[in-house]
Scaffold this motif. Structure first.
Motif, PDB file in Angstrom:
ATOM      1  N   ALA A  30       0.844  -1.192   0.000  1.00 34.32           N
ATOM      2  CA  ALA A  30       0.000   0.000   0.000  1.00 34.32           C
ATOM      3  C   ALA A  30       0.878   1.240   0.000  1.00 34.32           C
ATOM      4  CB  ALA A  30      -0.896   0.003   1.236  1.00 34.32           C
ATOM      5  N   THR A  31       0.372   2.313  -0.580  1.00 34.79           N
ATOM      6  CA  THR A  31       1.059   3.592  -0.437  1.00 34.79           C
ATOM      7  C   THR A  31       0.397   4.344   0.722  1.00 34.79           C
ATOM      8  OG1 THR A  31      -0.397   4.564  -2.092  1.00 34.79           O
ATOM      9  CG2 THR A  31       1.742   3.786  -2.853  1.00 34.79           C
ATOM     10  N   VAL A  32       1.188   5.109   1.418  1.00 36.43           N
ATOM     11  CA  VAL A  32       0.684   5.839   2.593  1.00 36.43           C
ATOM     12  C   VAL A  32       1.273   7.245   2.634  1.00 36.43           C
ATOM     13  CG1 VAL A  32       0.354   3.772   4.030  1.00 36.43           C
ATOM     14  CG2 VAL A  32       2.570   4.949   4.060  1.00 36.43           C
ATOM     15  N   GLY A  33       0.639   8.085   3.440  1.00 38.33           N
ATOM     16  CA  GLY A  33       1.226   9.362   3.806  1.00 38.33           C
ATOM     17  C   GLY A  33       1.975   9.176   5.114  1.00 38.33           C
ATOM     18  N   ALA A  89      -6.088   3.787   8.993  1.00 38.67           N
ATOM     19  CA  ALA A  89      -6.880   3.643   7.759  1.00 38.67           C
ATOM     20  C   ALA A  89      -7.994   4.682   7.762  1.00 38.67           C
ATOM     21  CB  ALA A  89      -7.472   2.235   7.681  1.00 38.67           C
ATOM     22  N   THR A  90      -7.978   5.561   6.772  1.00 43.71           N
ATOM     23  CA  THR A  90      -9.036   6.573   6.651  1.00 43.71           C
ATOM     24  C   THR A  90      -9.955   6.198   5.493  1.00 43.71           C
ATOM     25  OG1 THR A  90      -7.610   7.940   5.264  1.00 43.71           O
ATOM     26  CG2 THR A  90      -7.636   8.438   7.618  1.00 43.71           C
ATOM     27  N   GLN A  91     -11.085   6.859   5.438  1.00 41.65           N
ATOM     28  CA  GLN A  91     -12.119   6.467   4.491  1.00 41.65           C
ATOM     29  C   GLN A  91     -11.816   6.886   3.049  1.00 41.65           C
ATOM     30  OE1 GLN A  91     -14.475   4.521   4.723  1.00 41.65           O
ATOM     31  NE2 GLN A  91     -16.079   5.049   3.274  1.00 41.65           N
ATOM     32  N   ARG A 137     -10.935  11.253  -0.512  1.00 44.57           N
ATOM     33  CA  ARG A 137     -10.220  12.516  -0.337  1.00 44.57           C
ATOM     34  C   ARG A 137      -9.080  12.306   0.653  1.00 44.57           C
ATOM     35  NH1 ARG A 137     -10.818  14.570   4.612  1.00 44.57           N
ATOM     36  NH2 ARG A 137     -12.668  14.009   5.823  1.00 44.57           N
ATOM     37  N   LEU A 138      -8.067  13.129   0.534  1.00 41.35           N
ATOM     38  CA  LEU A 138      -7.008  13.101   1.540  1.00 41.35           C
ATOM     39  C   LEU A 138      -7.498  13.851   2.780  1.00 41.35           C
ATOM     40  CD1 LEU A 138      -4.259  13.609  -1.093  1.00 41.35           C
ATOM     41  CD2 LEU A 138      -4.416  11.643   0.427  1.00 41.35           C
ATOM     42  N   GLU A 139      -6.690  13.811   3.838  1.00 44.73           N
ATOM     43  CA  GLU A 139      -7.131  14.332   5.127  1.00 44.73           C
ATOM     44  C   GLU A 139      -6.933  15.854   5.218  1.00 44.73           C
ATOM     45  OE1 GLU A 139      -4.810  11.810   4.690  1.00 44.73           O
ATOM     46  OE2 GLU A 139      -6.450  10.353   4.754  1.00 44.73           O
ATOM     47  N   THR A 140      -7.600  16.455   6.195  1.00 40.72           N
ATOM     48  CA  THR A 140      -7.289  17.842   6.529  1.00 40.72           C
ATOM     49  C   THR A 140      -6.075  17.848   7.459  1.00 40.72           C
ATOM     50  OG1 THR A 140      -8.616  17.913   8.556  1.00 40.72           O
ATOM     51  CG2 THR A 140      -9.763  18.420   6.481  1.00 40.72           C
ATOM     52  N   MET A 144       1.527   6.532  10.060  1.00 43.49           N
ATOM     53  CA  MET A 144       1.311   6.582   8.605  1.00 43.49           C
ATOM     54  C   MET A 144      -0.186   6.462   8.352  1.00 43.49           C
ATOM     55  SD  MET A 144       2.944   2.835   7.920  1.00 43.49           S
ATOM     56  CE  MET A 144       3.705   2.585   9.529  1.00 43.49           C
ATOM     57  N   VAL A 145      -0.612   6.991   7.198  1.00 46.87           N
ATOM     58  CA  VAL A 145      -2.042   6.981   6.915  1.00 46.87           C
ATOM     59  C   VAL A 145      -2.303   6.516   5.488  1.00 46.87           C
ATOM     60  CG1 VAL A 145      -1.948   9.488   6.417  1.00 46.87           C
ATOM     61  CG2 VAL A 145      -4.157   8.415   6.875  1.00 46.87           C
ATOM     62  N   GLY A 146      -3.237   5.581   5.369  1.00 47.22           N
ATOM     63  CA  GLY A 146      -3.641   5.065   4.066  1.00 47.22           C
ATOM     64  C   GLY A 146      -5.145   4.828   4.075  1.00 47.22           C
ATOM     65  N   MET A 147      -5.661   4.263   3.003  1.00 52.35           N
ATOM     66  CA  MET A 147      -7.124   4.130   2.913  1.00 52.35           C
ATOM     67  C   MET A 147      -7.607   2.698   2.735  1.00 52.35           C
ATOM     68  SD  MET A 147      -7.790   7.341   0.362  1.00 52.35           S
ATOM     69  CE  MET A 147      -7.108   8.975   0.738  1.00 52.35           C
ATOM     70  N   THR A 148      -6.692   1.746   2.688  1.00 53.50           N
ATOM     71  CA  THR A 148      -7.135   0.391   2.319  1.00 53.50           C
ATOM     72  C   THR A 148      -6.760  -0.702   3.325  1.00 53.50           C
ATOM     73  OG1 THR A 148      -5.102   0.103   1.059  1.00 53.50           O
ATOM     74  CG2 THR A 148      -7.034   0.864  -0.172  1.00 53.50           C
ATOM     75  N   VAL A 199       5.811   5.035   1.837  1.00 53.19           N
ATOM     76  CA  VAL A 199       5.452   6.440   2.100  1.00 53.19           C
ATOM     77  C   VAL A 199       5.686   7.241   0.822  1.00 53.19           C
ATOM     78  CG1 VAL A 199       5.862   8.482   3.530  1.00 53.19           C
ATOM     79  CG2 VAL A 199       6.181   6.181   4.517  1.00 53.19           C
ATOM     80  N   VAL A 200       4.613   7.849   0.300  1.00 57.01           N
ATOM     81  CA  VAL A 200       4.745   8.595  -0.962  1.00 57.01           C
ATOM     82  C   VAL A 200       4.567  10.101  -0.779  1.00 57.01           C
ATOM     83  CG1 VAL A 200       4.155   6.645  -2.436  1.00 57.01           C
ATOM     84  CG2 VAL A 200       2.334   8.163  -1.632  1.00 57.01           C
ATOM     85  N   ASN A 201       4.118  10.509   0.388  1.00 58.19           N
ATOM     86  CA  ASN A 201       3.981  11.950   0.641  1.00 58.19           C
ATOM     87  C   ASN A 201       4.017  12.192   2.145  1.00 58.19           C
ATOM     88  OD1 ASN A 201       1.051  10.718   0.168  1.00 58.19           O
ATOM     89  ND2 ASN A 201       0.826  12.398   1.637  1.00 58.19           N
ATOM     90  N   ALA A 202       4.364  13.414   2.519  1.00 51.26           N
ATOM     91  CA  ALA A 202       4.155  13.837   3.909  1.00 51.26           C
ATOM     92  C   ALA A 202       2.660  14.049   4.060  1.00 51.26           C
ATOM     93  CB  ALA A 202       4.927  15.121   4.182  1.00 51.26           C
ATOM     94  N   ALA A 221      -0.211  22.046   1.175  1.00 52.18           N
ATOM     95  CA  ALA A 221      -0.980  21.171   0.279  1.00 52.18           C
ATOM     96  C   ALA A 221      -0.131  19.947  -0.035  1.00 52.18           C
ATOM     97  CB  ALA A 221      -1.325  21.906  -1.019  1.00 52.18           C
ATOM     98  N   ILE A 222      -0.808  18.890  -0.433  1.00 55.25           N
ATOM     99  CA  ILE A 222      -0.083  17.680  -0.846  1.00 55.25           C
ATOM    100  C   ILE A 222       0.127  17.745  -2.350  1.00 55.25           C
ATOM    101  CG2 ILE A 222      -0.208  15.159  -1.047  1.00 55.25           C
ATOM    102  CD1 ILE A 222      -1.738  15.137   1.599  1.00 55.25           C
ATOM    103  N   ASP A 223       1.360  17.566  -2.763  1.00 53.94           N
ATOM    104  CA  ASP A 223       1.684  17.547  -4.197  1.00 53.94           C
ATOM    105  C   ASP A 223       1.381  16.142  -4.719  1.00 53.94           C
ATOM    106  OD1 ASP A 223       2.858  17.429  -6.695  1.00 53.94           O
ATOM    107  OD2 ASP A 223       4.619  18.613  -6.111  1.00 53.94           O
TER     108      ASP A 223
HETATM  109  N1  HPA Z   1      -3.476   9.890   3.194  1.00 54.79           N
HETATM  110  C1  HPA Z   1      -4.215   8.783   2.974  1.00 54.79           C
HETATM  111  N2  HPA Z   1      -3.869   7.848   2.105  1.00 54.79           N
HETATM  112  C2  HPA Z   1      -2.734   8.019   1.419  1.00 54.79           C
HETATM  113  C3  HPA Z   1      -1.933   9.149   1.579  1.00 54.79           C
HETATM  114  C4  HPA Z   1      -2.322  10.143   2.524  1.00 54.79           C
HETATM  115  O1  HPA Z   1      -1.654  11.171   2.728  1.00 54.79           O
HETATM  116  N3  HPA Z   1      -0.876   9.023   0.721  1.00 54.79           N
HETATM  117  C5  HPA Z   1      -1.055   7.833   0.076  1.00 54.79           C
HETATM  118  N4  HPA Z   1      -2.180   7.225   0.484  1.00 54.79           N
END
Ligand code: HPA
Length: 250
Positions: A83-86, A158-160, A163-166, A180-184, A205-208, A218-220
């Motif tokens: 999985a990719t995560v923030g 795991a978030t829903q 959309r990304l988070e605030t 770390m945060v992901g959706m799956t 981890v693909v982004n802060a 903002a997330i790039d």
């Molecule tokens: N948040 C949630 N899921 C993600 C993120 C994130 O920043 N990056 C990759 N998956």
């Protein structure tokens, strides 16, 4: 047999020599796509693209029950999820591959259990340790063999989505203890446990995460996608090493 569930940027496992594609059906409906059977580093594995072959399924519309049940029905005995995560805070910075050991679940409205009472019984699973320790140890060994850095431990939230988070939501996740945060990751991990399938995850981890580090404003998303493509190579090298270790160890 080892099953690999690939996430964003791992739709197709290019290192996999596919021998058979199986269109599976389950009492819960169809999985995200065909089960691809083949050889990775000379050993048999099964691969499933979590978001579908054409990456068309958003995280909340994935039929997690069908995915896990189909893998089990077709001979999977262990699952490694990718999985990719923030990353919420250093050292979980972009480019890091992490092996989480805990989870927090903020998802809602997903079909999240096989034990829905339909058979007239109430069943619970122990989920104190959501990831399988034996499989985690094998992944740690595999990373060492492959000479790939691996951040061992960390709590996956795991978030829903989709959309990304605030920024405030990420602050809350940090206070809750998430790294770390992901959706799956959920309900996937719990469903695997319900069917007694050892499950572990490699989280790239693909982004802060929102509001932190380079994502302060903002997330790039384009940068995250680019990194996902380039850094997935390290994940694949760990997967190649782990199939050999599992094969030799069994
Ligand atoms: N948040 C949630 N899921 C993600 C993120 C994130 O920043 N990056 C990759 N998956």
């Amino acid at each position: 047999m080892l099953a690999i569930i690939g996430g964003s940027s791992l739709n197709r496992l290019s290192a996999l020599t596919a021998t058979r594609r199986v269109t599976a059906s389950t009492p819960y409906g169809a999985p995200s796509g065909a089960l691809v059977l083949g050889r990775l580093n000379r050993h048999e594995v099964m691969f499933l693209a979590r978001h579908g072959d054409a990456h068309h399924l958003p995280p909340h519309q994935i039929n997690y029950r069908a995915n896990i049940r189909a893998l089990r029905d077709h001979g999977a005995t262990r699952i490694i999820a990718v999985a990719t995560v923030g990353g919420i805070a250093p050292p979980f910075t972009p480019g890091v591959v992490a092996l989480p050991d805990q989870m927090l679940d903020y998802t809602w409205g997903r079909a999240a259990t096989f034990f829905d009472g339909a058979d007239g019984t109430v069943k619970h699973i122990d989920f104190t340790q959501p990831y399988d320790e034996d499989l985690r140890v094998r992944l740690i060994d595999a990373a060492r063999h492959a000479d790939e850095p691996l951040m061992v431990g960390g709590t996956y939230a795991a978030t829903q989505g989709p959309r990304l988070e605030t920024a405030a939501e990420i602050k809350r996740l940090a206070r809750d203890g998430a790294h770390m945060v992901g959706m799956t990751g959920m309900p996937e991990a719990a469903l695997a446990r319900e069917l007694n399938l050892p499950y572990a995850a490699l989280a790239l981890v693909v982004n802060a995460a929102a509001g932190t580090g380079a994502s302060a404003q903002a997330i790039d998303l384009a940068a995250a996608e680019n990194l996902a493509h380039t850094a997935m190579a390290g994940v694949i090298r760990i997967l190649e090493a782990v199939v050999a270790l599992i094969h030799d160890g069994d």
